[in-house]
Design an enzyme around this catalytic site. Sequence first.
Site, PDB file in Angstrom:
ATOM      1  N   TYR A   1      -3.728  12.405   0.420  1.00 12.11           N
ATOM      2  CA  TYR A   1      -3.001  11.553  -0.524  1.00 12.11           C
ATOM      3  C   TYR A   1      -1.877  12.322  -1.230  1.00 12.11           C
ATOM      4  CZ  TYR A   1      -2.224   8.037  -4.146  1.00 12.11           C
ATOM      5  OH  TYR A   1      -1.660   7.099  -4.967  1.00 12.11           O
TER       6      TYR A   1
ATOM      7  N   GLU B   1       0.814  -1.220   0.000  1.00 11.63           N
ATOM      8  CA  GLU B   1       0.000   0.000   0.000  1.00 11.63           C
ATOM      9  C   GLU B   1       0.843   1.264   0.000  1.00 11.63           C
ATOM     10  OE1 GLU B   1      -3.086   0.160  -1.176  1.00 11.63           O
ATOM     11  OE2 GLU B   1      -3.713  -1.184   0.422  1.00 11.63           O
TER      12      GLU B   1
ATOM     13  N   ALA C   1     -15.498   4.490  -1.661  1.00 12.48           N
ATOM     14  CA  ALA C   1     -15.201   3.604  -0.528  1.00 12.48           C
ATOM     15  C   ALA C   1     -13.828   2.971  -0.680  1.00 12.48           C
ATOM     16  CB  ALA C   1     -16.269   2.522  -0.410  1.00 12.48           C
ATOM     17  N   GLY C   2     -13.056   3.445  -1.637  1.00 17.48           N
ATOM     18  CA  GLY C   2     -11.697   2.927  -1.778  1.00 17.48           C
ATOM     19  C   GLY C   2     -11.624   1.626  -2.560  1.00 17.48           C
ATOM     20  N   LEU C   3     -12.666   1.307  -3.328  1.00 18.41           N
ATOM     21  CA  LEU C   3     -12.622   0.091  -4.148  1.00 18.41           C
ATOM     22  C   LEU C   3     -12.390   0.452  -5.617  1.00 18.41           C
ATOM     23  CD1 LEU C   3     -15.502  -1.975  -2.459  1.00 18.41           C
ATOM     24  CD2 LEU C   3     -13.039  -2.087  -2.017  1.00 18.41           C
ATOM     25  N   SER C   4     -11.893   1.661  -5.844  1.00 20.28           N
ATOM     26  CA  SER C   4     -11.502   2.128  -7.179  1.00 20.28           C
ATOM     27  C   SER C   4     -12.665   2.323  -8.135  1.00 20.28           C
ATOM     28  CB  SER C   4     -10.483   1.175  -7.819  1.00 20.28           C
ATOM     29  OG  SER C   4      -9.310   1.213  -7.088  1.00 20.28           O
ATOM     30  N   SER C   5     -13.716   2.950  -7.657  1.00 19.82           N
ATOM     31  CA  SER C   5     -14.832   3.248  -8.558  1.00 19.82           C
ATOM     32  C   SER C   5     -14.360   4.180  -9.685  1.00 19.82           C
ATOM     33  CB  SER C   5     -16.014   3.851  -7.805  1.00 19.82           C
ATOM     34  OG  SER C   5     -15.592   4.906  -6.980  1.00 19.82           O
TER      35      SER C   5
ATOM     36  N   ASP D   1      -4.466   0.920  -9.381  1.00 22.74           N
ATOM     37  CA  ASP D   1      -5.910   0.683  -9.513  1.00 22.74           C
ATOM     38  C   ASP D   1      -6.302   0.443 -10.959  1.00 22.74           C
ATOM     39  OD1 ASP D   1      -5.697   1.358  -6.904  1.00 22.74           O
ATOM     40  OD2 ASP D   1      -6.753   3.273  -7.059  1.00 22.74           O
TER      41      ASP D   1
HETATM   42  C1  GLA Z   1      -5.184   4.807  -4.260  1.00 20.02           C
HETATM   43  C2  GLA Z   1      -4.398   5.149  -5.521  1.00 20.02           C
HETATM   44  C3  GLA Z   1      -3.404   4.039  -5.867  1.00 20.02           C
HETATM   45  C4  GLA Z   1      -2.550   3.656  -4.664  1.00 20.02           C
HETATM   46  C5  GLA Z   1      -3.393   3.443  -3.429  1.00 20.02           C
HETATM   47  C6  GLA Z   1      -2.574   3.244  -2.187  1.00 20.02           C
HETATM   48  O1  GLA Z   1      -5.997   3.711  -4.485  1.00 20.02           O
HETATM   49  O2  GLA Z   1      -5.268   5.354  -6.602  1.00 20.02           O
HETATM   50  O3  GLA Z   1      -2.616   4.431  -6.953  1.00 20.02           O
HETATM   51  O4  GLA Z   1      -1.559   4.614  -4.433  1.00 20.02           O
HETATM   52  O5  GLA Z   1      -4.289   4.527  -3.189  1.00 20.02           O
HETATM   53  O6  GLA Z   1      -1.827   2.078  -2.274  1.00 20.02           O
END
Ligand code: GLA
Length: 384
Positions: free
Chosen positions: A221, A33, A122-126, A171
């Site tokens: 971030y 991560e 929610a951090g699942l890459s929508s 992602d």
């Molecule tokens: C987000 C970013 C990714 C990565 C993660 C952390 O999802 O889009 O590129 O940096 O955070 O691992």
Amino acid sequence: MTKEALAREFQTRYQQEPEYFFFCPGRVNLIGEHIDYNGGKVMPCAISLGTYLLVSKNTDKKIRLQCINFPETAALQLQSSYSKTGSEWFNYPLGVINEILQLGHELSGMNMLFYGNLPIGAGLSSSASIEVCTGTALSQIFGLSISGTDMAVLSKKVENEFIGMNCGIMDQFAVAMGKKDKAILLDCDTLDYEYLSFNIGDHVLAIINSNKERKLTDSKYNERFAECGRALKKLKQVLPAENLCDISVAEFEKAKSIINDPVLEKRALHVITENERVSQSKEALINGELSRFGELMYASHQSLKELYEVSGAELDTIVEFSKTYKDCIGARMTGAGFGGCAIALVKKDSFDDFAARLIPYYKGRVGYEPEVFASEIGDGARKI
Ligand code: GLA
């Protein structure tokens, strides 16, 4: 929603049948991560939830973008470039359309309807899911033959330059290149990758949505990204490194005094140890040492909490509970952090009990409920 229900919705909105259907998943990151933008190795996988896209060409030279999940719509004249307007969802597909136009490809007018069943933000890459879904659709409809890797690179560029988020490649790569029941081991520096069997035997991969709202672009971030750059700049004075992840833990220990800033030192230590944990996790998976893999997940979380400081009370509560639950062998936050989701490896037979106990435990401490579900590892973006 079923494919038929989506097609009916398309017909109602555009008075036309959809000609093409596409799907692109979301992802979870198993381990590795905040190291993709530091040239490290990551281990994500695609999940079965994601974004659906229905498309028909039109003859009035308009790009129409609608989404069942959001009220805002766009209807834009077909032109040679676009720029971001406001913060609406349609900037993601628009950025991809713009990027493909910049590559010199010709498009026609299109009616597009999106629908996502990923929890948004929610951090699942929508966002990666909607980008890669759009790109995959354009590539196939207009015969552009853009490879999965190129699609990931293109979508990352959109996120970095059009949207303004300094994310790494993980992602977009995961959702473009995912494979059923496989983890992807991706070298984010070279983009070399391999698929690893994710044999979790009698365990399930649980996803726990903390339900804590967060917005990546508003979050810290970009600050972490900049901190890593500053730490690297200092370390480069004494080490021949292109990226933080070129540095081993032993090299770092010898060189770290040059950083002369306790915060930057913690950030770099997380990045460098996390990269080593990914290599150890690969070995653990290959050797079938699932409990070792689980320990590395816990160690990753600890480092993200203490050194990188991107967790939070909600994600920590989930991981704390998981540690006390005997049939859970590992858990950690996944994705950028600051809320979003955690993942856990839980014995199949105990999954319902795990969820039934975690929910009140979390609610008692956080004040609202998390959502807990067992996830499948699925394939990447495709025509359906
Ligand atoms: C987000 C970013 C990714 C990565 C993660 C952390 O999802 O889009 O590129 O940096 O955070 O691992």
